[in-house]
Structure formats: structure tokens, C-alpha cells
Design a protein around this motif. Structure first.
Motif, PDB file in Angstrom:
ATOM      1  N   LEU A 122      29.876  -4.644 -37.580  1.00 38.14           N
ATOM      2  CA  LEU A 122      29.163  -4.321 -36.353  1.00 38.14           C
ATOM      3  C   LEU A 122      28.945  -2.811 -36.239  1.00 38.14           C
ATOM      4  O   LEU A 122      29.833  -2.024 -36.578  1.00 38.14           O
ATOM      5  CB  LEU A 122      29.952  -4.810 -35.140  1.00 38.14           C
ATOM      6  N   TRP A 139      18.068  -6.052 -33.897  1.00 36.57           N
ATOM      7  CA  TRP A 139      18.827  -7.206 -33.421  1.00 36.57           C
ATOM      8  C   TRP A 139      17.933  -8.424 -33.198  1.00 36.57           C
ATOM      9  O   TRP A 139      18.356  -9.573 -33.437  1.00 36.57           O
ATOM     10  CB  TRP A 139      19.562  -6.845 -32.128  1.00 36.57           C
ATOM     11  N   GLU A 179      30.299  -2.091 -31.153  1.00 29.96           N
ATOM     12  CA  GLU A 179      31.483  -2.846 -31.591  1.00 29.96           C
ATOM     13  C   GLU A 179      32.430  -3.164 -30.444  1.00 29.96           C
ATOM     14  O   GLU A 179      32.937  -4.285 -30.320  1.00 29.96           O
ATOM     15  CB  GLU A 179      32.202  -2.048 -32.684  1.00 29.96           C
ATOM     16  N   PHE A 222      30.860  -5.912 -28.218  1.00 29.69           N
ATOM     17  CA  PHE A 222      30.890  -7.192 -28.906  1.00 29.69           C
ATOM     18  C   PHE A 222      32.317  -7.747 -28.954  1.00 29.69           C
ATOM     19  O   PHE A 222      32.530  -8.957 -28.764  1.00 29.69           O
ATOM     20  CB  PHE A 222      30.338  -7.052 -30.329  1.00 29.69           C
TER      21      PHE A 222
END
Length: 349
Positions: free
Chosen positions: A182, A9, A187, A190
């Protein structure tokens, strides 16, 4: 979250930030198009509930918006051109008044003010405006002389509606595609953050545009009633920059007060100017902002000012456009980070 995941990330965010920085000069039409598509998506979604296809819904929204804005600008631009022309002829009077009023006070404390030949300055401004022939002729002349730089602006202006149309047509599909990309373990988090950001940011952006338009109208009408010259010009400027806390009020009331004093050689009209801005601020604070914006963005005024200045410094006009949306999203992320920190073992040590 494992170390490999953190590095993944970090690499994604680093590359994304670097690309945004390097590509900033060409991103303006895409950012404007994305913002317009974001603002228009709820309207298209509403039309889809009436069994109208997505593409037809986008076309209807485009036609309606153009039908509203085009006559507005056709009427507004000539009025603004006339006011700018009159304003340019009176700039020397403003400079002379400011110089005559401030020079004695500044010179009394040892600050020297350079002398300005007001007559020559006024003649130069008038000649320049008469040569260019106004806003429309100035734009047309620039198109024929400025070459690649101006062509870039023309291309951007033509690209914005095209990009907006395609993004608006495929908005839901793009959101679903990003969600599919994602990792499954993040997921849900997010999606939660994105939903919260959307609820806050969407309401703020759509409401703020309406507040800016309403304030421009209130300022312009109010200053016209008071009798201030260039009421339309001053009102629009003050309304547009009102998204920066207190900036529209400060700039608008300063310009309008100076204009009133120079024209009347009296401070009587200044009371009317102050009354217009006070009434507008009260109306905004008690009615416009609560109804149209609410308190969803949760950003301190100092944070807003810093975000706008920082965005402009780093990315120019492109950064100013992104300043508040990014700040709103960061506010959501920081709020969740704050809550996570309070629940962590580090805080409890």
C-alpha cells in the motif's frame, strides 16, 4: 488525493472487478479456502502463543476439525438419505393435499389449476429414486457419467482443503505483504478500515456459523419431539438458510406445517410446529445472536436479502458466498464515507 492517484485506484478497482467477473467460474475453491482460512486464523494464532510453529498449529487445527466433522457427516448423511427417500414417497400426498385445499379457492376467483396424475407422478419419483439408489449411489453414478463438469466439482472439492492449508499457514505473511504494497500516504487509513472490517466481519461470520448449527439442532430436535416427519431434513434446511433474515423461519415453518397437516389430517400438530419455531426464534434473538454474533455487522435485513440475491444473480453460488462479507466491508466504507461527507465543505454549503 491528486487526479493521477484517483485514476490509479480507479484502474486498480476496475481491473480487479473485471478479473473477478471473468474468472468467477474457477474462483469457488479459492474463495471457500480463503473464508475457511480466515475463520481458522484466530485458532492458529492462539496455538502459536504456546510456542507451537505455524505449520504445526495449522496441522493441529485441521486434524481437530476433521476429527469432529467426519464422524458427524458419516452419521448425518445416512439419516438424511433415509428421510429424503421417505419424503419422495410422500411428495404426491403433499401435492394432492395442496391441490385439493387450494384448487377450490383459486378456481372460485377464476384461476385454473392444471390436473396432475398423482399416482403416476408418485410412481415416477419412486422409480427414479430406486434406480439411483440414494444419495451415495447417485453421487458415485454421477462421477462415472457426467464427465468434465463433474470432474470440475471433484477437483474443486479436493482443492479446497489444500488451498485452505496453504492460505492458513501463510495468512499473517500475506496480510503483511499486502500492507507493505500500500502507498505510504494511505496505508494508515487502509489499515484502520481493514481492522474495523476484520473486527466486525470476523465476529459475524464465526458467530453466524455457530448460530446456523445451533438452530439446525434446535429445529430438528423440537420437530422430532412434536412428531413431525422429516424433522432432521426440515431442521437442517431451515437452519442453513437462517443467515437470510426470516427465510429459515418462513421456509421451515411452512414445510413442517404442511407435513404435519398432511400426515394427521388435522391442524392440532401445527400448534406444536409454531411453538418450536417461536421458541427457537426467541432463543436466537435473546441468547444465540447476542452472544455469538452481536450487533457488529450493522446491516439492515433488507440489505442482507438484497446482497444475497444480487450476489447469486451476478456470480452464482460464488456470489452468494461473498455477498455478506462484501456487504459488511462496504458498510464500514460507507460509514466512513458518510462521516467524511458530513465534515466536508460540500455538506456545509
Amino acid at each position: 488525493m491528486t487526479a493521477n492517484t484517483r485514476w490509479f485506484w480507479l484502474a486498480i478497482f476496475s481491473v480487479t472487478g473485471l478479473l473477478l467477473y471473468l474468472l468467477a467460474p474457477i474462483l469457488l475453491p479459492f474463495i471457500v479456502g480463503a473464508l475457511l482460512a480466515y475463520l481458522g486464523d484466530p485458532l492458529v494464532d492462539r496455538l502459536e502463543t504456546y510456542n507451537i510453529s505455524r505449520s504445526n498449529s495449522v496441522v493441529i487445527v485441521f486434524v481437530v476439525v476433521l476429527g469432529i466433522l467426519l464422524p458427524f457427516f458419516i452419521i448425518l448423511i445416512p439419516l438424511l438419505e433415509d428421510q429424503i427417500q421417505v419424503f419422495i414417497t410422500k411428495v404426491p400426498n403433499y401435492i394432492k393435499w395442496v391441490g385439493d385445499s387450494l384448487r377450490p379457492m383459486l378456481e372460485s376467483v377464476g384461476i385454473a389449476i392444471p390436473q396432475v396424475d398423482i399416482e403416476k407422478f408418485g410412481q415416477a419419483l419412486t422409480k427414479e429414486w430406486s434406480v439411483t439408489g440414494g444419495l451415495l449411489k447417485n453421487i458415485i453414478g454421477a462421477l462415472s457419467k457426467s464427465g468434465i463438469a463433474v470432474m470440475g466439482w471433484v477437483v474443486n472439492a479436493l482443492l479446497i482443503p489444500v488451498i485452505t492449508f496453504y492460505l492458513l499457514r501463510d495468512w499473517d505473511r500475506l496480510v503483511a505483504y499486502i500492507r507493505e504494497l500500500l502507498p505510504r500516504n494511505v496505508e494508515s487509513k487502509f489499515s484502520e478500515l481493514a481492522k474495523e472490517s476484520d473486527e466486525m466481519l470476523g465476529a459475524f461470520l464465526r458467530g453466524q456459523v455457530m448460530v446456523m448449527f445451533a438452530l439446525s439442532l434446535i429445529y430438528s430436535v423440537g420437530l422430532s419431539v412434536v412428531g413431525v416427519d422429516f424433522a432432521l431434513l426440515i431442521g437442517i434446511i431451515a437452519g442453513i438458510i437462517s443467515f437470510i433474515p426470516y427465510m429459515g423461519l418462513i421456509v421451515g415453518i411452512s414445510i413442517a406445517a404442511i407435513s404435519a397437516i398432511v400426515e394427521t389430517q388435522s391442524f392440532i400438530m401445527v400448534g406444536g410446529v409454531v411453538a418450536v419455531f417461536v421458541i427457537a426464534q426467541v432463543f436466537e434473538g435473546f441468547f444465540l445472536t447476542p452472544m455469538l454474533v452481536g450487533d457488529r455487522i450493522g446491516l439492515h435485513p433488507v440489505t442482507v436479502i438484497f446482497a444475497v440475491l444480487a450476489g447469486g444473480q451476478l456470480f452464482g453460488f460464488f456470489g452468494i458466498l461473498l455477498a455478506l462479507p462484501i456487504s459488511a466491508v462496504l458498510a464500514v466504507l460507507l460509514r466512513h464515507a458518510h462521516d467524511s461527507y458530513l465534515e466536508s465543505q460540500i455538506y456545509r454549503l
